[in-house]
Structure formats: C-alpha cells, structure tokens
Design a protein around this motif. Structure first.
Motif, PDB file in Angstrom:
ATOM      1  N   THR A   9     -21.340  40.799  -6.882  1.00 56.39           N
ATOM      2  CA  THR A   9     -20.503  39.751  -6.623  1.00 56.39           C
ATOM      3  C   THR A   9     -19.020  39.070  -7.303  1.00 56.39           C
ATOM      4  O   THR A   9     -18.332  38.430  -6.618  1.00 56.39           O
ATOM      5  CB  THR A   9     -21.067  38.523  -5.969  1.00 56.39           C
ATOM      6  OG1 THR A   9     -22.707  39.333  -5.185  1.00 56.39           O
ATOM      7  CG2 THR A   9     -20.893  37.687  -5.214  1.00 56.39           C
ATOM      8  N   LEU A  33     -16.498  41.166  -8.036  1.00 59.25           N
ATOM      9  CA  LEU A  33     -15.516  41.134  -6.511  1.00 59.25           C
ATOM     10  C   LEU A  33     -14.305  39.712  -6.260  1.00 59.25           C
ATOM     11  O   LEU A  33     -13.514  40.189  -5.781  1.00 59.25           O
ATOM     12  CB  LEU A  33     -16.808  41.600  -5.069  1.00 59.25           C
ATOM     13  CG  LEU A  33     -15.607  41.052  -3.838  1.00 59.25           C
ATOM     14  CD1 LEU A  33     -14.974  42.544  -3.655  1.00 59.25           C
ATOM     15  CD2 LEU A  33     -17.614  41.393  -2.754  1.00 59.25           C
ATOM     16  N   PHE A  34     -15.450  38.449  -6.493  1.00 62.24           N
ATOM     17  CA  PHE A  34     -15.130  37.836  -6.416  1.00 62.24           C
ATOM     18  C   PHE A  34     -13.099  37.209  -7.654  1.00 62.24           C
ATOM     19  O   PHE A  34     -12.322  37.238  -6.516  1.00 62.24           O
ATOM     20  CB  PHE A  34     -15.446  35.975  -6.278  1.00 62.24           C
ATOM     21  CG  PHE A  34     -15.027  34.870  -6.597  1.00 62.24           C
ATOM     22  CD1 PHE A  34     -14.663  34.436  -4.811  1.00 62.24           C
ATOM     23  CD2 PHE A  34     -14.617  34.414  -7.241  1.00 62.24           C
ATOM     24  CE1 PHE A  34     -13.608  33.277  -4.585  1.00 62.24           C
ATOM     25  CE2 PHE A  34     -13.981  32.867  -7.508  1.00 62.24           C
ATOM     26  CZ  PHE A  34     -13.627  32.397  -5.668  1.00 62.24           C
ATOM     27  N   SER A  84     -10.608  39.078  -6.286  1.00 57.56           N
ATOM     28  CA  SER A  84     -10.019  38.888  -4.881  1.00 57.56           C
ATOM     29  C   SER A  84      -8.996  38.079  -5.696  1.00 57.56           C
ATOM     30  O   SER A  84      -7.984  37.486  -4.542  1.00 57.56           O
ATOM     31  CB  SER A  84     -10.839  38.303  -3.716  1.00 57.56           C
ATOM     32  OG  SER A  84     -11.125  39.310  -3.133  1.00 57.56           O
ATOM     33  N   ALA A 105     -17.931  41.709   2.326  1.00 59.06           N
ATOM     34  CA  ALA A 105     -18.335  41.707   1.644  1.00 59.06           C
ATOM     35  C   ALA A 105     -17.473  39.858   0.508  1.00 59.06           C
ATOM     36  O   ALA A 105     -18.245  39.821   0.011  1.00 59.06           O
ATOM     37  CB  ALA A 105     -18.748  42.867   0.962  1.00 59.06           C
ATOM     38  N   PRO A 106     -15.920  40.675   0.501  1.00 59.16           N
ATOM     39  CA  PRO A 106     -15.284  40.074  -0.260  1.00 59.16           C
ATOM     40  C   PRO A 106     -15.647  38.256   0.556  1.00 59.16           C
ATOM     41  O   PRO A 106     -15.301  37.180  -0.177  1.00 59.16           O
ATOM     42  CB  PRO A 106     -13.630  40.225   0.123  1.00 59.16           C
ATOM     43  CG  PRO A 106     -13.985  41.807   0.343  1.00 59.16           C
ATOM     44  CD  PRO A 106     -15.256  42.227   1.010  1.00 59.16           C
ATOM     45  N   ALA A 133     -18.588  36.378  -1.208  1.00 58.17           N
ATOM     46  CA  ALA A 133     -18.491  36.214  -1.997  1.00 58.17           C
ATOM     47  C   ALA A 133     -17.857  35.414  -3.503  1.00 58.17           C
ATOM     48  O   ALA A 133     -18.064  34.609  -2.936  1.00 58.17           O
ATOM     49  CB  ALA A 133     -18.452  37.679  -3.062  1.00 58.17           C
ATOM     50  N   PHE A 134     -16.877  34.924  -1.392  1.00 61.94           N
ATOM     51  CA  PHE A 134     -15.922  33.850  -2.072  1.00 61.94           C
ATOM     52  C   PHE A 134     -16.951  32.526  -1.190  1.00 61.94           C
ATOM     53  O   PHE A 134     -16.769  31.454  -2.048  1.00 61.94           O
ATOM     54  CB  PHE A 134     -15.036  34.123  -0.022  1.00 61.94           C
ATOM     55  CG  PHE A 134     -14.103  32.707  -0.278  1.00 61.94           C
ATOM     56  CD1 PHE A 134     -12.893  32.436  -0.731  1.00 61.94           C
ATOM     57  CD2 PHE A 134     -14.355  31.803  -0.145  1.00 61.94           C
ATOM     58  CE1 PHE A 134     -11.703  31.619  -1.282  1.00 61.94           C
ATOM     59  CE2 PHE A 134     -13.111  30.420   0.617  1.00 61.94           C
ATOM     60  CZ  PHE A 134     -12.113  30.146  -0.480  1.00 61.94           C
ATOM     61  N   GLU A 161     -20.060  32.702  -1.444  1.00 63.48           N
ATOM     62  CA  GLU A 161     -21.154  32.495  -2.689  1.00 63.48           C
ATOM     63  C   GLU A 161     -19.950  31.787  -4.070  1.00 63.48           C
ATOM     64  O   GLU A 161     -20.926  31.030  -4.610  1.00 63.48           O
ATOM     65  CB  GLU A 161     -22.077  33.601  -3.053  1.00 63.48           C
ATOM     66  CG  GLU A 161     -23.039  33.329  -3.981  1.00 63.48           C
ATOM     67  CD  GLU A 161     -23.491  34.784  -4.211  1.00 63.48           C
ATOM     68  OE1 GLU A 161     -23.196  35.684  -2.927  1.00 63.48           O
ATOM     69  OE2 GLU A 161     -24.767  35.165  -5.289  1.00 63.48           O
ATOM     70  N   LEU A 162     -19.389  32.074  -4.704  1.00 58.13           N
ATOM     71  CA  LEU A 162     -18.744  31.694  -6.271  1.00 58.13           C
ATOM     72  C   LEU A 162     -17.851  30.281  -5.671  1.00 58.13           C
ATOM     73  O   LEU A 162     -17.859  29.203  -6.465  1.00 58.13           O
ATOM     74  CB  LEU A 162     -17.392  32.658  -6.635  1.00 58.13           C
ATOM     75  CG  LEU A 162     -18.645  34.177  -6.186  1.00 58.13           C
ATOM     76  CD1 LEU A 162     -19.101  32.784  -8.722  1.00 58.13           C
ATOM     77  CD2 LEU A 162     -19.398  34.440  -6.089  1.00 58.13           C
TER      78      LEU A 162
END
Lengths: 190, 190
Positions: free
Chosen positions: A152, A155-156, A159, B175-176, B179-180, B182-183
């Motif tokens: 994760t 991926l972040f 991005s 998914a991206p 992840a955004f 979550e982070l």
C-alpha cells in the motif's frame, strides 16, 4: 544505413517526441523528421503510432535507474531515497518539463487506448513492486515499522511521485519535490 | 437563441470535451458539435481554443465541492476527508475516467502553453491554500501535531491526489484511492 539502425532511430525519436510533446501532439511526421528518415519509413517498422508509444514506455522504463534500488551495502531506505533523488535531479536540471512518460500517457491516453492503458498499468505495477520490495527489506532490517503494509505504501508513494512531477511542472519550482521528500521520508517512512 | 446563451453552451461543451478527451484531442469542431452550434460561432465568443481552456479550468474548479471543506460544526479533518471522499466517489462512479482537469492540463499542456500553465498553477495554489487552512484549523483544535508544516502537507496531499487519480485511471480500480485515504488519514494526519 541498414534497416535495423533506422528502426532504432525511429523508436528513439518517437520516445523523445512523446516525452516532450505528449501523444496527441506528436505526429508521425515529427517522429520521422526528428529521426532524419523519410516519413513513409515509419510504417516499415511500426504498424501505428500507438505501437511506437508502447515501445516508448519500455524505453522510458530503462531510464528510471532501478539499479539505484539495489545498490549493494546501502540500507534499503537510503536506496529508495537515491532512486527518487536521481529522478528529482533529472526534473530540476531539465527546468521542470516532460515529467514521467507513464503518468503522462496515463493522464492523456489511458481513457482512450486500452493497449496504452494496459502497458502503463504494467509499468506502474512493476515500479510499485520494486519499491515495495525495498520497503519490505527495510522492515526486515528493522528500519521501518513492521505493521505497515509495504504494498500500500509503495502504491501511494508512486502515485504521490506522479502527482509531484505534475505539480512541479505547473509550479516550475522544486517546492512540490521538496514536499514529497519531507512527507515521504520524514513522516510516512520515519 | 441569444448570444449569451450560445456562449454558455459553447463554454460548457468546451469544458466537457477537454475533460473527456484532453486538450490536443479536442478540436473546435468537437466543441461546437457538442454545443449544437455552427463551427464559426466559436470565434464569436472565444479568441482561441486556449481561451476556452482557461474558462474550462474555472468551470472545473466550481465542481470540486470546496464547500465541503467549510461545513459548520464538523471537525476540520472530517471536512477534509469529506472533500476527498466526494472527489473519490466522482471518479469511482464514473468508471475511473477523466481525472482532474487541472492535473490533466498540467501533464499535457503546462510545458507548451504559458497561459494554461499559469492558470493551472493558480488552480493548484488556491486548492492547496484551502487544504492548508483546514489543516491549520485542525492544529488549532488540537487534532493535528502542531509542529507539522500545514502548507507543506497541503501541497503534498494535493500532489498525491493528482497522482492517485492517474494511477486509478491506469489501474481502472480503486486501489490507488484506497491507498491515498489510508496513508493520508491514518499515517500523515494521524
């Protein structure tokens, strides 16, 4: 000049033109002119502009210095930083232009060409996988909180990097790049 | 049909076409056809495609639901989340297409049109400023570490969002976006 070297020149010119101008603004004529070959010769080597764009993505991937993620005897997070520092210098030194070809095609073409979308997806997936592997190494070395999901985060970070390049091109400054390093390395991975 | 309403139809069609196709893939003809007006009428209202693109950026900004950042009686970080949740739903519900017009123009045009680059920069700056103000409110309310630089975080979150939209379009998955959230909300702003 033999056929093979003409193909190489056309493929390399296509990559440079797509990276500088984008997909739609690049004509076959721009590519053959930059390659110094007759316009008709493009179709001796590529069936379409799209096909040359797929090869451009492969050529771009080769410039990303993934080897910096694998430098022996350097701690994992320092290798990760070295990779992004290389990419940052490339953007800053070039006056904040061009950005990432994968992200550019993603923004411009992914909605309109399934072939290019899939190739861009493969490019991102492979890149995120490499980043995630380095993060997993950092966890194994005790340099990163073991409870974090490295896939994760990878991926972040990828991005965030893609958006950072766009913001730096729009701002014509390194402020977005500086923010990326501060937040990724001092906050997310601290 | 009066002049003023024709202008409105052309401007709105230009915005929709630029958002769906990108700048270079949109011809004046695509715009006037979508607006249902004669091709020549475009130039009665806009001096160039670039000028209609500048207005498209303004129209896009009005869709971003900045009002969600200012909902009364809601804690600052919940307002920030509501803003990005709205934008996420918009992307997910539309099948991961189009992305952000500011970021798209940034990726496709910022290197080639100084006018569009400056307008995109103003769009990003205004957006980051709004995000930063909410983060400062969160600090004042004791919901966010007071030692963090809210302007740097706002800039990074906006860059990360732009890249997230591109990754989601390329991946055709949420998914991206996941992840955004979550982070950003569980790691950076926790």
């Amino acid at each position: 000049m033999g056929r093979a070297s003409k193909r190489e020149e056309i493929a390399e010119a296509a990559f440079r033109q797509f990276h500088a101008r984008g997909f739609n603004a690049t004509g076959i004529n721009d590519i053959t002119k930059a390659a110094g070959v007759p316009k008709g010769s493009f179709y001796n080597h590529f069936s379409s502009k799209e096909e040359s764009a797929l090869e451009a993505l492969s050529r771009y991937a080769e410039t990303l210095r993934f080897d910096l993620l694998a430098t022996p005897d350097l701690p994992p997070l320092e290798r990760l930083r070295a990779h992004f520092e290389y990419l940052s210098r490339d953007t800053v030194d070039n006056g904040f232009v061009r950005g990432c070809l994968v992200g550019n095609f993603g923004a411009e073409i992914a909605d309109h060409s399934e072939e290019i979308r899939v190739a861009a997806k493969q490019g991102f997936d492979a890149w995120a996988h490499r980043l995630g592997a380095v993060l997993a190494e950092a966890q194994a070395a005790g340099d990163l909180d073991g409870s974090l999901n490295t896939e994760t985060i990878a991926l972040f970070i990828l991005s965030a990097w893609e958006g950072t390049l766009i913001a730096a091109r729009v701002d014509k400054s390194s402020a977005p790049v500086d923010a990326f390093f501060e937040l990724v390395f001092e906050r997310i991975l601290r």
